[in-house]
Design a protein around this motif. Structure first.
Motif, PDB file in Angstrom:
ATOM      1  N   THR A 123      -6.137  23.609  63.439  1.00  0.00           N
ATOM      2  CA  THR A 123      -4.821  23.178  62.951  1.00  0.00           C
ATOM      3  C   THR A 123      -4.382  24.006  61.752  1.00  0.00           C
ATOM      4  OG1 THR A 123      -5.920  21.431  61.656  1.00  0.00           O
ATOM      5  CG2 THR A 123      -5.015  20.811  63.782  1.00  0.00           C
ATOM      6  N   SER A 124      -5.320  24.365  60.892  1.00  0.00           N
ATOM      7  CA  SER A 124      -4.970  25.205  59.746  1.00  0.00           C
ATOM      8  C   SER A 124      -4.463  26.561  60.222  1.00  0.00           C
ATOM      9  CB  SER A 124      -6.180  25.374  58.835  1.00  0.00           C
ATOM     10  OG  SER A 124      -5.864  26.153  57.704  1.00  0.00           O
ATOM     11  N   THR A 169      -6.603  21.499  51.817  1.00  0.00           N
ATOM     12  CA  THR A 169      -6.205  20.163  51.377  1.00  0.00           C
ATOM     13  C   THR A 169      -5.738  20.169  49.925  1.00  0.00           C
ATOM     14  OG1 THR A 169      -7.867  19.252  52.881  1.00  0.00           O
ATOM     15  CG2 THR A 169      -6.949  17.761  51.242  1.00  0.00           C
ATOM     16  N   LYS A 178      -2.283  22.583  49.320  1.00  0.00           N
ATOM     17  CA  LYS A 178      -1.009  22.095  49.849  1.00  0.00           C
ATOM     18  C   LYS A 178      -0.330  21.105  48.912  1.00  0.00           C
ATOM     19  CE  LYS A 178      -2.457  18.087  52.571  1.00  0.00           C
ATOM     20  NZ  LYS A 178      -2.533  17.484  53.916  1.00  0.00           N
ATOM     21  N   GLY A 199       2.775  16.351  66.088  1.00  0.00           N
ATOM     22  CA  GLY A 199       2.765  16.422  64.631  1.00  0.00           C
ATOM     23  C   GLY A 199       2.256  15.134  64.012  1.00  0.00           C
ATOM     24  N   ALA A 200       2.722  13.999  64.520  1.00  0.00           N
ATOM     25  CA  ALA A 200       2.270  12.709  64.004  1.00  0.00           C
ATOM     26  C   ALA A 200       0.779  12.502  64.291  1.00  0.00           C
ATOM     27  CB  ALA A 200       3.095  11.590  64.626  1.00  0.00           C
ATOM     28  N   TRP A 208      -1.634  14.799  64.809  1.00  0.00           N
ATOM     29  CA  TRP A 208      -2.510  15.685  64.049  1.00  0.00           C
ATOM     30  C   TRP A 208      -2.498  15.366  62.567  1.00  0.00           C
ATOM     31  CZ3 TRP A 208      -6.479  18.225  65.550  1.00  0.00           C
ATOM     32  CH2 TRP A 208      -6.574  18.667  66.868  1.00  0.00           C
ATOM     33  N   ASN A 209      -1.385  14.871  62.047  1.00  0.00           N
ATOM     34  CA  ASN A 209      -1.373  14.451  60.639  1.00  0.00           C
ATOM     35  C   ASN A 209      -2.414  13.372  60.389  1.00  0.00           C
ATOM     36  OD1 ASN A 209       0.597  16.201  59.744  1.00  0.00           O
ATOM     37  ND2 ASN A 209       2.281  14.775  60.091  1.00  0.00           N
ATOM     38  N   VAL A 210      -2.465  12.380  61.284  1.00  0.00           N
ATOM     39  CA  VAL A 210      -3.432  11.293  61.134  1.00  0.00           C
ATOM     40  C   VAL A 210      -4.852  11.808  61.366  1.00  0.00           C
ATOM     41  CG1 VAL A 210      -4.190   9.065  62.059  1.00  0.00           C
ATOM     42  CG2 VAL A 210      -1.747   9.535  61.799  1.00  0.00           C
ATOM     43  N   PHE A 214      -6.136  13.911  58.450  1.00  0.00           N
ATOM     44  CA  PHE A 214      -6.417  13.055  57.290  1.00  0.00           C
ATOM     45  C   PHE A 214      -7.753  12.331  57.459  1.00  0.00           C
ATOM     46  CE2 PHE A 214      -6.277   8.731  55.546  1.00  0.00           C
ATOM     47  CZ  PHE A 214      -6.234   9.024  54.188  1.00  0.00           C
ATOM     48  N   HIS A 222      11.744  21.649  63.151  1.00  0.00           N
ATOM     49  CA  HIS A 222      11.635  20.195  63.061  1.00  0.00           C
ATOM     50  C   HIS A 222      13.017  19.545  63.100  1.00  0.00           C
ATOM     51  CE1 HIS A 222       9.866  16.351  61.999  1.00  0.00           C
ATOM     52  NE2 HIS A 222      10.744  16.223  61.020  1.00  0.00           N
TER      53      HIS A 222
END
Length: 533
Positions: free
Chosen positions: A68-69, A133, A136, A265-266, A268-270, A273, A518
């Motif tokens: 993902t990075s 992390t 950003k 997007g939603a 992978w954000n979760v 984290f 987006h």
């Protein structure tokens, strides 16, 4: 057993969320609090022992986080910054390994040189998860962020190859520099090729699937396929994930639908984290076991050695970054085309951004317990303790002081993001207006919708010229859904192509491109929900 695992996971997840919320309130990177929270939890009585399996980091957590990075890394900036990235990822890693090994052997002469080199290799790479992390949280210039994150993506390959040879030397007593250099090239190039080979069929699948859930699952499987396939061939799984992520991320605008991008997007954000949270919490939880393993050694002696190793790691990086920038500046006077990528202030910040994390600790924990003759591996517990100390020092000290250092050096992003965004949006709106004018005389195009969109886009362009970007209100859904849907698809497609052209030509950065993409995705999703975009 299963019940205890579920309860423990629930407790850890609750603590992760609570500390992340607290970190947001305190405006500090959440890894700082998670490591401290893990340390405090580890000393609680009656808490079950939690041992960090190195394979959990390398196989379960690392591939999706690196992927993902790399996906969101700007290929344009990465390519332009390749020279400093490789200098950091290869030159600095090897220099750190050598000098840290010398420091450890000086203060611990009873340890073999091979063990000293193992520690040097373990603590030499910055951590992808930690760097990404922490960084950003700060608004830094694109080029600076790319160098820091790009280095952390690539330097693991150098460090892991160096670790393998140092470990082999410790186990067998032999070492060949020529073989090490050859293996490094083969492992690195091979890992990149495997990543591209994996990405090719994934691209083919994305082009033929139009199901958001399936596409998201494919995006989750891809990094594991890239990593496991490369490691099975004894190549760099890390670089395989980086190559696959860079390749697919650069093409995601045309491969994925708007709906898939929004849902992915939603997701992978979760996912990112949670993976980050568990990694940093598990790092902190290892301290009690690490201290217990060294109970026979004087605490002050251990603390003194830890301070010296941490200082060596930090100072070596600072000197390298500043010196390499100064050398590049001198060379630019002799070779005009050889321009330094960063200035001394940027170099100083890069030097202070050397956070270590879970990869270093997992590598240290993977050191075998015994030698081939059955004897205990010399200095294993010392290496693990010193590795933890470096992680703690760089994460807590450097990450906490990054914000004041950025302000002191005046390196906050001051420039062109806002202007770049406005110019890009205006160019895309003009492309949409041109497409409206081309289509408005077609029989299937609803004339009232064409006129409404034309007026709306012209108003937005006018607002942008007045340095305003506000668009409020929405119009009710209209009839003739098929014609309207086709018409809006044409307009949104024109905007998306214009955005891709701007990105590919280098007119805008990937960060700006993703922000505009987006907006277009939201516009399309809003239409599908029955509202005029």
């Amino acid at each position: 057993m299963v019940h205890e695992t579920v309860v423990l996971s629930f407790i850890l997840l609750s603590v992760i969320v609570a500390l992340a919320i607290l970190a947001t309130r305190l405006r500090i990177p959440y890894p700082i609090l998670l490591v401290i929270g893990g340390i405090l939890l580890g000393f609680l009585p009656n808490l079950p022992d939690i041992h960090l399996d190195p394979n959990l980091i390398f196989v379960a957590f690392l591939p999706p986080l690196i992927f993902t990075s790399a996906w969101f890394t700007s290929w344009r900036d990465f390519r332009e910054s390749l020279r400093p990235i490789l200098l950091q990822a290869v030159g600095l890693v090897l220099l750190t390994m050598l000098l840290v090994a010398w420091v450890l052997h000086t203060i611990h002469p009873d340890l073999p040189w091979s063990v000293a080199f193992i520690l040097g290799a373990v603590v030499s790479p910055t951590d992808t998860v930690a760097a990404g992390t922490v960084i950003k949280n700060f608004r830094l210039p694109h080029r600076l962020t790319t160098v820091i994150e790009g280095e952390s993506l690539v330097n693991d390959a150098t460090a892991l190859v160096a670790y393998r040879f140092a470990l082999a030397a410790a186990l067998s007593g032999t070492f060949s520099p020529g073989a090490a250099a050859l293996q490094f090239v083969l492992v690195s190039v091979g890992g990149v090729l495997i990543g591209l080979i994996i990405a090719w069929p994934v691209t083919w699948l994305y082009q033929r699937i139009d199901d958001a859930t399936s596409e998201i699952v494919i995006s989750l499987l891809t990094p594991y396929a890239a990593y496991l396939f490369a490691e099975a061939l004894q190549l760099s799984g890390v670089l395989s994930c980086v190559a696959a992520g860079l390749f697919l991320g650069q093409r995601s605008a045309t491969l994925l639908s708007a709906n898939t991008r929004l849902q992915a997007g939603a997701f992978w954000n979760v996912a990112v984290f949670l993976l980050n949270g568990f990694i940093f919490m598990l790092i902190g939880l290892q301290l009690p076991d690490i201290i217990a393993a060294l109970s026979g050694m004087p605490f002050l002696t251990l603390l003194g050695h830890a301070v010296l190793i941490c200082l060596a790691v930090i100072v070596i990086r600072l000197i390298w970054c500043v010196a390499s920038t100064a050398i590049a500046k001198m060379l630019s006077r002799l070779i005009p085309s050889f321009q330094p990528i960063t200035r001394w202030r940027s170099a100083l910040l890069i030097g202070w951004s050397g956070m270590r994390g879970g990869i270093s600790l997992a590598t240290a924990l993977s050191i075998p317990l015994t030698l081939p003759n059955g004897a205990a591996f010399p200095g294993r517990d010392v290496v693990i303790f010193l590795t933890f100390s470096v992680i703690l020092a760089t994460l807590e000290l450097q990450a906490l002081t990054l914000s004041p250092l950025i302000r002191l050096l005046h390196l906050g992003e001051k420039h062109t993001s806002g202007n770049e965004y406005r110019v890009a949006v205006r160019t895309i709106l003009e492309a949409a207006l041109q497409r409206i004018e081309e289509l408005q005389n077609e029989e299937w195009v609803p004339k009232d919708v064409a006129m409404a969109l034309h007026r709306r886009y012209e108003k937005r362009i006018q607002d942008l010229r007045m340095f305003r970007y506000k668009w409020k209100g929405s119009q009710p859904s209209l009839e003739r859904p098929k014609a309207i849907g086709r018409f809006y698809y044409e307009i949104l497609h024109a905007k998306r192509l214009a955005a891709i052209d701007l990105r590919d030509s280098g007119s805008i950065s990937d960060e700006i491109f993703h922000a505009i993409e987006h907006d277009i995705d939201l516009e399309e999703a809003q239409f599908h929900r029955g509202k005029m975009p």
